[in-house]
Design an enzyme around this catalytic site. Sequence first.
Site, mmCIF file in Angstrom:
data_model
loop_
_atom_site.group_PDB
_atom_site.id
_atom_site.type_symbol
_atom_site.label_atom_id
_atom_site.label_comp_id
_atom_site.label_asym_id
_atom_site.label_seq_id
_atom_site.Cartn_x
_atom_site.Cartn_y
_atom_site.Cartn_z
ATOM 1 N N GLY A 109 -4.252 1.420 -5.351
ATOM 2 C CA GLY A 109 -4.886 0.135 -5.685
ATOM 3 C C GLY A 109 -6.315 0.209 -6.183
ATOM 4 N N ASP A 121 3.746 3.423 -9.970
ATOM 5 C CA ASP A 121 3.978 1.987 -10.112
ATOM 6 C C ASP A 121 4.953 1.635 -8.996
ATOM 7 O OD1 ASP A 121 5.062 -0.503 -10.688
ATOM 8 O OD2 ASP A 121 4.974 -0.214 -12.860
ATOM 9 N N TYR A 129 -3.760 -20.446 -3.400
ATOM 10 C CA TYR A 129 -3.286 -19.103 -3.049
ATOM 11 C C TYR A 129 -1.750 -19.046 -3.163
ATOM 12 C CZ TYR A 129 -3.918 -14.455 -1.035
ATOM 13 O OH TYR A 129 -3.960 -13.094 -0.847
ATOM 14 N N LYS A 179 1.916 -12.585 1.404
ATOM 15 C CA LYS A 179 1.093 -11.969 2.458
ATOM 16 C C LYS A 179 1.722 -12.206 3.839
ATOM 17 C CE LYS A 179 -2.323 -10.199 -0.004
ATOM 18 N NZ LYS A 179 -2.275 -8.762 -0.345
HETATM 19 P P1 NAP Z 1 -7.889 -5.170 -7.513
HETATM 20 O O1 NAP Z 1 -9.108 -4.361 -7.658
HETATM 21 O O2 NAP Z 1 -7.448 -5.957 -8.695
HETATM 22 O O3 NAP Z 1 -6.708 -4.261 -6.954
HETATM 23 C C1 NAP Z 1 -5.349 -4.615 -7.050
HETATM 24 C C2 NAP Z 1 -4.605 -3.361 -7.367
HETATM 25 O O4 NAP Z 1 -3.183 -3.570 -7.327
HETATM 26 C C3 NAP Z 1 -4.925 -2.816 -8.771
HETATM 27 O O5 NAP Z 1 -5.337 -1.473 -8.669
HETATM 28 C C4 NAP Z 1 -3.600 -2.928 -9.488
HETATM 29 O O6 NAP Z 1 -3.403 -1.915 -10.465
HETATM 30 C C5 NAP Z 1 -2.648 -2.702 -8.331
HETATM 31 N N1 NAP Z 1 -1.270 -3.021 -8.689
HETATM 32 C C6 NAP Z 1 -0.750 -4.197 -9.117
HETATM 33 N N2 NAP Z 1 0.554 -4.036 -9.411
HETATM 34 C C7 NAP Z 1 0.855 -2.747 -9.140
HETATM 35 C C8 NAP Z 1 2.033 -1.956 -9.241
HETATM 36 N N3 NAP Z 1 3.193 -2.488 -9.691
HETATM 37 N N4 NAP Z 1 1.995 -0.650 -8.879
HETATM 38 C C9 NAP Z 1 0.850 -0.086 -8.457
HETATM 39 N N5 NAP Z 1 -0.314 -0.762 -8.352
HETATM 40 C C10 NAP Z 1 -0.301 -2.075 -8.697
HETATM 41 O O7 NAP Z 1 -8.086 -6.285 -6.363
HETATM 42 P P2 NAP Z 1 -8.430 -6.192 -4.798
HETATM 43 O O8 NAP Z 1 -8.959 -7.541 -4.466
HETATM 44 O O9 NAP Z 1 -9.205 -4.999 -4.481
HETATM 45 O O10 NAP Z 1 -6.964 -6.118 -4.151
HETATM 46 C C11 NAP Z 1 -6.547 -5.104 -3.236
HETATM 47 C C12 NAP Z 1 -5.751 -5.752 -2.111
HETATM 48 O O11 NAP Z 1 -6.642 -6.512 -1.293
HETATM 49 C C13 NAP Z 1 -4.664 -6.709 -2.574
HETATM 50 O O12 NAP Z 1 -3.531 -6.562 -1.742
HETATM 51 C C14 NAP Z 1 -5.307 -8.071 -2.335
HETATM 52 O O13 NAP Z 1 -4.356 -9.096 -2.159
HETATM 53 C C15 NAP Z 1 -6.044 -7.762 -1.051
HETATM 54 N N6 NAP Z 1 -7.077 -8.728 -0.665
HETATM 55 C C16 NAP Z 1 -8.046 -9.072 -1.565
HETATM 56 C C17 NAP Z 1 -9.012 -9.991 -1.184
HETATM 57 C C18 NAP Z 1 -10.083 -10.419 -2.157
HETATM 58 O O14 NAP Z 1 -10.714 -11.466 -1.917
HETATM 59 N N7 NAP Z 1 -10.350 -9.668 -3.197
HETATM 60 C C19 NAP Z 1 -8.999 -10.568 0.106
HETATM 61 C C20 NAP Z 1 -7.997 -10.177 0.991
HETATM 62 C C21 NAP Z 1 -7.039 -9.256 0.594
HETATM 63 P P3 NAP Z 1 -3.717 -2.255 -12.025
HETATM 64 O O15 NAP Z 1 -5.158 -2.551 -12.110
HETATM 65 O O16 NAP Z 1 -3.295 -1.008 -12.727
HETATM 66 O O17 NAP Z 1 -2.854 -3.431 -12.378
#
Ligand code: NAP
Length: 261
Positions: free
Chosen positions: A14, A65, A158, A165
């Site tokens: 991720g 992926d 959301y 989630k």
């Molecule tokens: P992010 O930087 O956009 O990370 C999301 C990641 O998921 C990206 O690296 C993306 O890869 C990857 N991904 C999506 N589809 C995929 C697939 N089919 N196979 C492999 N990788 C895939 O955003 P983030 O906020 O850090 O998110 C990380 C986690 O934290 C998520 O589960 C999110 O829901 C959770 N979270 C985020 C927040 C917040 O406020 N940001 C709060 C609570 C929880 P690509 O870039 O290559 O598409």
Amino acid sequence: MPQLLEGKTALVTGVANKWSIAYAIAQAFVREGAQVILTYQSDRQKVTVEELAHSLKIERVLPCDVTQDAELEQLRQNLKGVVLHSVVHAIAFANREDLTQPFAETSRAGFALALDVSAYSFVALARATRAACNPADRGGASLMTLTYLGAMRVVENYNVMGVAKAALESSVRYLAADLGPANIRVNAISAGPIKTVSARGIRDFSKLERAVKLSPLRRNTDPAEVADTAVFLASDLGRGVTGNVLYVDAGFQIIGLALPD
Ligand code: NAP
């Protein structure tokens, strides 16, 4: 000072860019002496993730992926001979329209996609890394995922991601029960809102961030403090913790009703 993850190896998924929560986690793991392996989703991201890995002195980057069984099998093969102590799942996706239109309008395909990428993938990743996980250590092996309050409460916009989630948090409990006898712990970190690429897909995300001024700590969540909680879970300090959702959100989740000014 002793490093908390010395001698441990972690797989971190991720990482999309420097703002990804997974990047902060990889950075903290490296700081604590872990050997880290990163994964990337597609060739589109390969070079970026390799550059980010290089900036953290991480040598190994693997494709995965999580929607593709063949790639999960390839990951399993690539991990042959590696002893993993922790696996970080930081992956989620939903169609943009499902994060903007009313939840009742969610299509069957949009619902299935969000649940597949954001919840089922954790189960699939646990299976793909099972053979590499080393439960012989005192702290066992530690799997963790990232979740959000929208699993438990209705958070405007959301939508289907909240449902995904909720499935993810339930999967944490079922995986913890399945894998616990092998000394593999499974937990989730529920992070407060952090501005990342994924977060930008949620309509009015900046309003969510502003709402956190109602939290007990009166501030936003810093990715570094989410990462430090991940270090705790990956380390032997977390050896008694499994099946849990740990909130790292400045305490926002305890607030029932805050009266507006
Ligand atoms: P992010 O930087 O956009 O990370 C999301 C990641 O998921 C990206 O690296 C993306 O890869 C990857 N991904 C999506 N589809 C995929 C697939 N089919 N196979 C492999 N990788 C895939 O955003 P983030 O906020 O850090 O998110 C990380 C986690 O934290 C998520 O589960 C999110 O829901 C959770 N979270 C985020 C927040 C917040 O406020 N940001 C709060 C609570 C929880 P690509 O870039 O290559 O598409």
